[in-house]
Design an enzyme around this catalytic site. Sequence first.
Site, PDB file in Angstrom:
ATOM      1  CG  ASP A   1      -2.113  -0.926   1.048  1.00 12.06           C
ATOM      2  OD1 ASP A   1      -2.458  -1.242  -0.103  1.00 12.06           O
ATOM      3  OD2 ASP A   1      -2.698  -1.334   2.065  1.00 12.06           O
ATOM      4  N   GLY A   2       1.968   1.246   0.723  1.00  8.06           N
ATOM      5  CA  GLY A   2       2.830   2.423   0.737  1.00  8.06           C
ATOM      6  C   GLY A   2       3.347   2.759  -0.641  1.00  8.06           C
TER       7      GLY A   2
ATOM      8  CG  ASN B   1      -4.378   6.040   2.996  1.00  8.50           C
ATOM      9  OD1 ASN B   1      -5.206   5.806   2.120  1.00  8.50           O
ATOM     10  ND2 ASN B   1      -3.510   5.143   3.409  1.00  8.50           N
TER      11      ASN B   1
ATOM     12  CG  ASP C   1      -0.770  10.561  22.719  1.00 10.05           C
ATOM     13  OD1 ASP C   1      -0.437  11.414  23.561  1.00 10.05           O
ATOM     14  OD2 ASP C   1      -0.684   9.339  22.908  1.00 10.05           O
TER      15      ASP C   1
ATOM     16  CB  ALA D   1      -9.540   5.872  -0.195  1.00  9.86           C
TER      17      ALA D   1
ATOM     18  CB  ALA E   1      -4.965   3.558   6.641  1.00 12.12           C
ATOM     19  CE1 TYR E   2      -2.259   6.438  14.001  1.00 17.48           C
ATOM     20  CE2 TYR E   2      -1.470   8.321  12.755  1.00 17.48           C
ATOM     21  CZ  TYR E   2      -1.565   7.627  13.941  1.00 17.48           C
ATOM     22  OH  TYR E   2      -0.952   8.116  15.056  1.00 17.48           O
ATOM     23  CG  ASN E   3     -10.242   7.013  10.608  1.00 15.22           C
ATOM     24  OD1 ASN E   3     -10.485   7.945  11.362  1.00 15.22           O
ATOM     25  ND2 ASN E   3     -11.178   6.198  10.164  1.00 15.22           N
ATOM     26  CE1 TYR E   4     -12.249  -0.337  12.387  1.00 13.25           C
ATOM     27  CE2 TYR E   4     -10.777  -1.871  11.272  1.00 13.25           C
ATOM     28  CZ  TYR E   4     -11.926  -1.632  11.999  1.00 13.25           C
ATOM     29  OH  TYR E   4     -12.750  -2.674  12.332  1.00 13.25           O
TER      30      TYR E   4
END
Length: 253
Positions: A43-44, A113, A143, A151, A155-158
Amino acid sequence: MSLRIAFLASKADVAQQALAELETRYGHVSPEQADVIVALGGDGFMLRTLHSMVDHPAPVYGMNCGTVGFLMNEYRAEGLTERLQDAVQEIINPLSMTAMDRQGGVHKELAINEVSLLRAGPQAARLQVSVDGRIRMPELVCDGALVATPAGSTAYNYSAHGPILPIGADVLALTAIAAFRPRRWRGALLPSNAMVRFDVLEPEKRPVMADADSISVADIDWVEIRTELNIRHKILFDPGHGLEERLISEQFT
């Protein structure tokens, strides 16, 4: 008429091996000449490919040679031309981030993202949150915080306990990361055309960095985030395995 394919690969050994095999089977043209761009990696690498190919009209079809591969299709060398011809296209609008650092420098980046703010010192960040010019939260002690596209919502959100957003939903997720005050505040859903602004309070004592898809800006004073409707990333998926299906499936695993 055969498809003209441009292959791009990450530096990982497995991706480089796939690149050699596919170029031997299907030939290779430059991205400027291509009907389709095939990205080989995780993905990156897919995000980096979309960013670098933003001015090219060809859609991007990813094949997973990495780990998670949420934005990728399964890797198979056989039948690639037929898969590309049958692929379903998704359109993604990125986020536009404008950040000013404490020295007065202005930084502009795009994020497919999410755009995230993260504390850069031992103490929690203090942020003021505004939406469309109106202060909605005078003080958020945390933090960090992020704004995610549909989309990017898995990712980080989840990971930060934000919601999964269906592709095509005209909303953005504003998610707090380890909120201390207000206690346990997890965020909000906002219209996709909203402009979100974070002002850093006590930046000298509580430094904050901003990150747009892993492109970082240190020691920021404020950040503004909005959807960039003038940019349309075109991503191809195998039928039945598009982003809509993946987002639904992710919620039942």
